[in-house]
Design an enzyme around this catalytic site. Structure first.
Site, PDB file in Angstrom:
ATOM      1  N   TRP A 142     -30.269 -19.017 -31.171  1.00  0.00           N
ATOM      2  CA  TRP A 142     -29.565 -18.809 -29.899  1.00  0.00           C
ATOM      3  C   TRP A 142     -28.263 -19.579 -29.984  1.00  0.00           C
ATOM      4  O   TRP A 142     -28.228 -20.701 -30.507  1.00  0.00           O
ATOM      5  CB  TRP A 142     -30.428 -19.301 -28.731  1.00  0.00           C
ATOM      6  CG  TRP A 142     -31.733 -18.588 -28.680  1.00  0.00           C
ATOM      7  CD1 TRP A 142     -32.940 -19.049 -29.114  1.00  0.00           C
ATOM      8  CD2 TRP A 142     -31.972 -17.256 -28.198  1.00  0.00           C
ATOM      9  NE1 TRP A 142     -33.911 -18.091 -28.924  1.00  0.00           N
ATOM     10  CE2 TRP A 142     -33.339 -16.985 -28.361  1.00  0.00           C
ATOM     11  CE3 TRP A 142     -31.154 -16.271 -27.636  1.00  0.00           C
ATOM     12  CZ2 TRP A 142     -33.917 -15.775 -27.992  1.00  0.00           C
ATOM     13  CZ3 TRP A 142     -31.727 -15.069 -27.263  1.00  0.00           C
ATOM     14  CH2 TRP A 142     -33.097 -14.826 -27.440  1.00  0.00           C
ATOM     15  N   THR A 143     -27.198 -18.992 -29.433  1.00  0.00           N
ATOM     16  CA  THR A 143     -25.891 -19.559 -29.785  1.00  0.00           C
ATOM     17  C   THR A 143     -25.074 -20.093 -28.590  1.00  0.00           C
ATOM     18  O   THR A 143     -23.854 -20.172 -28.678  1.00  0.00           O
ATOM     19  CB  THR A 143     -25.056 -18.510 -30.558  1.00  0.00           C
ATOM     20  OG1 THR A 143     -24.901 -17.353 -29.735  1.00  0.00           O
ATOM     21  CG2 THR A 143     -25.691 -18.128 -31.866  1.00  0.00           C
ATOM     22  N   GLU A 144     -25.754 -20.485 -27.519  1.00  0.00           N
ATOM     23  CA  GLU A 144     -24.994 -21.067 -26.404  1.00  0.00           C
ATOM     24  C   GLU A 144     -24.141 -22.240 -26.891  1.00  0.00           C
ATOM     25  O   GLU A 144     -22.988 -22.400 -26.486  1.00  0.00           O
ATOM     26  CB  GLU A 144     -25.933 -21.577 -25.300  1.00  0.00           C
ATOM     27  CG  GLU A 144     -26.549 -20.496 -24.447  1.00  0.00           C
ATOM     28  CD  GLU A 144     -27.901 -20.036 -25.000  1.00  0.00           C
ATOM     29  OE1 GLU A 144     -28.157 -20.186 -26.216  1.00  0.00           O
ATOM     30  OE2 GLU A 144     -28.703 -19.516 -24.208  1.00  0.00           O
ATOM     31  N   GLU A 160     -37.936 -13.992 -18.983  1.00  0.00           N
ATOM     32  CA  GLU A 160     -37.276 -14.835 -17.976  1.00  0.00           C
ATOM     33  C   GLU A 160     -36.680 -14.070 -16.794  1.00  0.00           C
ATOM     34  O   GLU A 160     -35.635 -14.463 -16.267  1.00  0.00           O
ATOM     35  CB  GLU A 160     -36.168 -15.664 -18.656  1.00  0.00           C
ATOM     36  CG  GLU A 160     -36.709 -16.604 -19.706  1.00  0.00           C
ATOM     37  CD  GLU A 160     -35.644 -17.406 -20.428  1.00  0.00           C
ATOM     38  OE1 GLU A 160     -35.899 -18.572 -20.724  1.00  0.00           O
ATOM     39  OE2 GLU A 160     -34.546 -16.870 -20.722  1.00  0.00           O
ATOM     40  N   ASP A 193     -31.577 -23.519 -32.202  1.00  0.00           N
ATOM     41  CA  ASP A 193     -30.655 -24.289 -31.355  1.00  0.00           C
ATOM     42  C   ASP A 193     -31.236 -25.652 -30.992  1.00  0.00           C
ATOM     43  O   ASP A 193     -30.593 -26.425 -30.290  1.00  0.00           O
ATOM     44  CB  ASP A 193     -30.270 -23.502 -30.089  1.00  0.00           C
ATOM     45  CG  ASP A 193     -31.456 -23.079 -29.248  1.00  0.00           C
ATOM     46  OD1 ASP A 193     -32.590 -23.035 -29.769  1.00  0.00           O
ATOM     47  OD2 ASP A 193     -31.256 -22.791 -28.061  1.00  0.00           O
ATOM     48  N   HIS A 236     -31.528 -10.855 -17.987  1.00  0.00           N
ATOM     49  CA  HIS A 236     -30.474 -11.083 -18.990  1.00  0.00           C
ATOM     50  C   HIS A 236     -29.565  -9.853 -19.126  1.00  0.00           C
ATOM     51  O   HIS A 236     -29.050  -9.564 -20.212  1.00  0.00           O
ATOM     52  CB  HIS A 236     -31.074 -11.436 -20.356  1.00  0.00           C
ATOM     53  CG  HIS A 236     -31.743 -12.786 -20.377  1.00  0.00           C
ATOM     54  ND1 HIS A 236     -31.033 -13.952 -20.500  1.00  0.00           N
ATOM     55  CD2 HIS A 236     -33.042 -13.143 -20.269  1.00  0.00           C
ATOM     56  CE1 HIS A 236     -31.880 -14.981 -20.476  1.00  0.00           C
ATOM     57  NE2 HIS A 236     -33.103 -14.515 -20.326  1.00  0.00           N
ATOM     58  N   TRP A 266     -44.061 -13.916 -29.721  1.00  0.00           N
ATOM     59  CA  TRP A 266     -44.500 -15.139 -29.031  1.00  0.00           C
ATOM     60  C   TRP A 266     -43.445 -16.214 -29.200  1.00  0.00           C
ATOM     61  O   TRP A 266     -43.125 -16.598 -30.314  1.00  0.00           O
ATOM     62  CB  TRP A 266     -45.837 -15.609 -29.605  1.00  0.00           C
ATOM     63  CG  TRP A 266     -46.324 -16.871 -28.965  1.00  0.00           C
ATOM     64  CD1 TRP A 266     -46.562 -17.070 -27.640  1.00  0.00           C
ATOM     65  CD2 TRP A 266     -46.628 -18.100 -29.621  1.00  0.00           C
ATOM     66  NE1 TRP A 266     -46.989 -18.362 -27.421  1.00  0.00           N
ATOM     67  CE2 TRP A 266     -47.043 -19.014 -28.616  1.00  0.00           C
ATOM     68  CE3 TRP A 266     -46.602 -18.528 -30.950  1.00  0.00           C
ATOM     69  CZ2 TRP A 266     -47.412 -20.320 -28.904  1.00  0.00           C
ATOM     70  CZ3 TRP A 266     -46.971 -19.833 -31.241  1.00  0.00           C
ATOM     71  CH2 TRP A 266     -47.371 -20.717 -30.220  1.00  0.00           C
ATOM     72  N   ASP A 288     -26.809  -9.676 -23.542  1.00  0.00           N
ATOM     73  CA  ASP A 288     -27.375 -10.739 -22.696  1.00  0.00           C
ATOM     74  C   ASP A 288     -26.417 -10.943 -21.544  1.00  0.00           C
ATOM     75  O   ASP A 288     -25.492 -10.139 -21.353  1.00  0.00           O
ATOM     76  CB  ASP A 288     -27.590 -12.033 -23.506  1.00  0.00           C
ATOM     77  CG  ASP A 288     -28.827 -12.782 -23.025  1.00  0.00           C
ATOM     78  OD1 ASP A 288     -28.881 -13.111 -21.835  1.00  0.00           O
ATOM     79  OD2 ASP A 288     -29.741 -13.009 -23.826  1.00  0.00           O
ATOM     80  N   TYR A 341     -36.898 -22.259 -33.146  1.00  0.00           N
ATOM     81  CA  TYR A 341     -35.603 -21.984 -32.513  1.00  0.00           C
ATOM     82  C   TYR A 341     -34.536 -22.865 -33.173  1.00  0.00           C
ATOM     83  O   TYR A 341     -34.643 -24.088 -33.210  1.00  0.00           O
ATOM     84  CB  TYR A 341     -35.650 -22.244 -31.008  1.00  0.00           C
ATOM     85  CG  TYR A 341     -36.095 -21.058 -30.172  1.00  0.00           C
ATOM     86  CD1 TYR A 341     -36.761 -19.969 -30.741  1.00  0.00           C
ATOM     87  CD2 TYR A 341     -35.843 -21.017 -28.803  1.00  0.00           C
ATOM     88  CE1 TYR A 341     -37.163 -18.888 -29.971  1.00  0.00           C
ATOM     89  CE2 TYR A 341     -36.239 -19.933 -28.024  1.00  0.00           C
ATOM     90  CZ  TYR A 341     -36.903 -18.867 -28.617  1.00  0.00           C
ATOM     91  OH  TYR A 341     -37.301 -17.794 -27.852  1.00  0.00           O
TER      92      TYR A 341
HETATM   93  C1  ACM Z   1     -36.151 -16.608 -24.883  1.00  0.00           C
HETATM   94  O1  ACM Z   1     -35.925 -17.637 -25.516  1.00  0.00           O
HETATM   95  N1  ACM Z   1     -35.729 -16.512 -23.623  1.00  0.00           N
HETATM   96  C2  ACM Z   1     -36.856 -15.485 -25.456  1.00  0.00           C
END
Ligand code: ACM
Length: 528
Positions: A449-451, A303, A401, A246, A371, A185, A399
């Site tokens: 997701w690990t931000e 994105e 996060d 990304h 999706w 990413d 998700y």
């Molecule tokens: C995504 O959460 N950008 C796939």
């Protein structure tokens, strides 16, 4: 002496039977379960056998596991047995199994390795839970969905081999069978590619909180070790190589394939029409395909608009759009996706992409759609109507996060958040959309997701117990799912997590498990 021991065992069985009954708490809850008012007490020298190579291996694994259990202390000469039977001619579906516990014998049966493996996992849960005192019962089980996944983003923060293996163990015990590994990413590239060494010497430097953090990545040897470890647990590992957006970490290391970026999203995209880009991608894919035996490669596709601003001004890119009648930059993005999907197909694999790819004009035979944009239900419907196979990982509720409890402050919220119950109940709220398309829905995935997840403690806290709910939502037939029953059983699994030193969120006593510190004050209450 033996006679007295046997009598002791007999009396013990009857005393315990009354307390054990109706207390089978298997995760995920099985398709069929019948139990009797009798029990089977496991002893250390029970006979454990298989009927062939794989069944023998599982039998030996179980023998080994039992050696570590201190509660098997009734030592009697044993005639009773545990038998693993793999019969490819039998009419079990793939992954289905039967586990029959009688007073004299435990029989595990399946027509596939996967099924027999799950039979053992179920038995093992019962052994641990009731300390070897098993209710006489018959479980016949099979999954609702073929894709039961967990995604881990190790680009934003890197957790390493031991943590991944611990999660693979837990996934296997929950009958989750896909590990989607988000290894690339903007923040960092996390996998050794021998042909392009700068991907790791330069691309792996930094994490979400510190762009100068020392390079962290998996060597090819590490990857092979983890893929084999996962395969042993019936888990398929799918790498994600995110493109054309990304792609910052790649383009930082190899600016010749960069398509530029914008502001904070510098070098965000691959160059969308240079032949050199497609050669580069093809070469990287060759190494990925050599490392990951799964039939799928995830190519991202999400994105792109975050950072494709230079596509609008670069004269070469603009000329390419005109000469190829691509109309505009979105047309170019779709051209890029079609090219990459074709490269993947030419190497004998199927691409998976985030739901933006539904609009790229790719044949449904070549791609599977993930999706994710829960607020765009029409994108799901479009994917289904166009004939794509779909995996559901909508931000809400899948998700990881997003926060899971009202007073939590670190993590995303977006018209609400993702409680344990919302994860468990999915997809009942969108069943109406999928009616008639059920065969195209491959399954569901919890995506982490690990931000804002910089350490293992926060990773565990955001993952558990919601991953347990996802596992049951994905495995258990809708007619057998029941949130109240799940919550009643849940403390047993939480106890196992305690034994493994995993810091989960306790939904029954929220104040006993405070939210771990934010990695950075910027991380508190981020929305969107
Ligand atoms: C995504 O959460 N950008 C796939």
């Amino acid at each position: 002496m033996n006679y007295i021991k046997r009598l002791e065992l007999f009396i013990l069985q009857w005393c315990i039977a009354l307390t054990v009954l109706a207390q089978i708490t298997v995760f995920p809850w099985p398709a069929h379960l019948t139990e009797k008012k009798e029990i089977f007490i496991l002893t250390p020298n029970i006979n454990i056998k298989g009927n062939g190579e794989y069944a023998d291996k599982l039998a030996q694994d179980l023998c080994q596991d039992l050696k570590n259990l201190s509660f098997l202390n009734i030592k009697i000469p044993e005639k009773r047995s545990i038998e693993f039977r793999l019969n490819t001619q039998s009419d079990f579906e793939k992954e289905a199994y039967s586990l029959k516990i009688d007073t004299e014998k435990i029989l595990l049966e399946a027509s596939s390795k996967e099924g027999l493996f799950y039979a053992k996992e179920t038995l093992w849960q019962m052994i641990k839970q009731r300390k070897g005192k098993l209710a006489v019962c018959h479980i016949k089980d099979y999954p609702q969905y073929q894709w039961r996944g967990f995604m881990l983003d190790e680009s934003r923060h890197f957790f390493g081999k031991e943590k991944v293996k611990q999660y693979l163990d837990l996934m296997a015990s929950l009958k989750l069978n896909v590990f989607h590994w988000h290894l690339t990413d903007e923040t960092g590239w996390r996998i050794e590619i021998k042909r392009y060494p700068k991907l790791t010497t330069e691309g792996s430097i930094g994490n979400w909180h510190n762009p100068q953090a020392p390079a962290k990545y998996y060597t090819q040897k590490d990857i092979r070790e983890i893929v084999a470890y996962a395969a042993d647990r019936n888990i398929m590992v799918i790498p994600e190589f995110d493109m054309p957006g990304h792609a910052t970490a790649v383009c930082r290391a190899y600016p010749e394939v960069s398509g530029g970026g914008e502001g904070r999203w510098k070098h965000f995209t691959f160059h969308p029409c240079k032949e050199e880009t497609f050669r580069f991608i093809s070469n990287v894919l060759d190494e990925l395909i050599d490392l990951f035996p799964s039939p799928y490669i995830h190519i991202g596709g999400d994105e792109v608009h975050f950072g494709n601003q230079s596509w609008f001004t670069d004269p070469n890119i603009q000329r390419f759009i005109k000469e190829n009648n691509l109309i505009n930059e979105t047309g170019l993005e779709h051209y890029f996706i079609r090219r990459v999907v074709d490269i993947v197909a030419s190497k004998g694999k199927t691409a998976i992409g985030w739901d933006e790819i539904v609009d790229a004009g790719v044949s449904p035979s070549k791609v599977i759609v993930m999706w994710w944009r829960h607020d765009r239900k029409y994108q799901l419907l479009k994917a289904l109507e166009y004939g794509y196979r779909v995996i559901m990982t909508p931000r809400r509720p899948f998700y990881g996060d997003f926060i899971q409890y009202a007073s939590h402050k670190i993590g995303r919220q977006w018209s609400g958040y993702n409680t344990l119950e919302t994860v468990y109940d999915y997809p009942s709220s969108i069943n109406y959309l999928m009616r008639g398309y059920e065969k195209q829905v491959m399954g569901m995935q919890f995506s982490m997701w690990t931000e804002r997840i910089a350490n293992e403690k926060r990773l565990d806290f955001m993952t558990f117990p919601r991953l347990i709910a996802l596992a049951e939502a994905a495995w258990t037939l809708e007619t057998r799912k029941e949130c109240t029953s799940f919550l009643q059983r849940l403390p047993i699994f939480l106890q196992w997590l305690d034994e493994k030193g995993i810091y989960y969120f306790n939904p029954f006593q929220p104040s006993s498990t405070p939210e771990p510190d934010a990695p950075d004050k910027e991380d508190v209450l981020k929305n969107g």
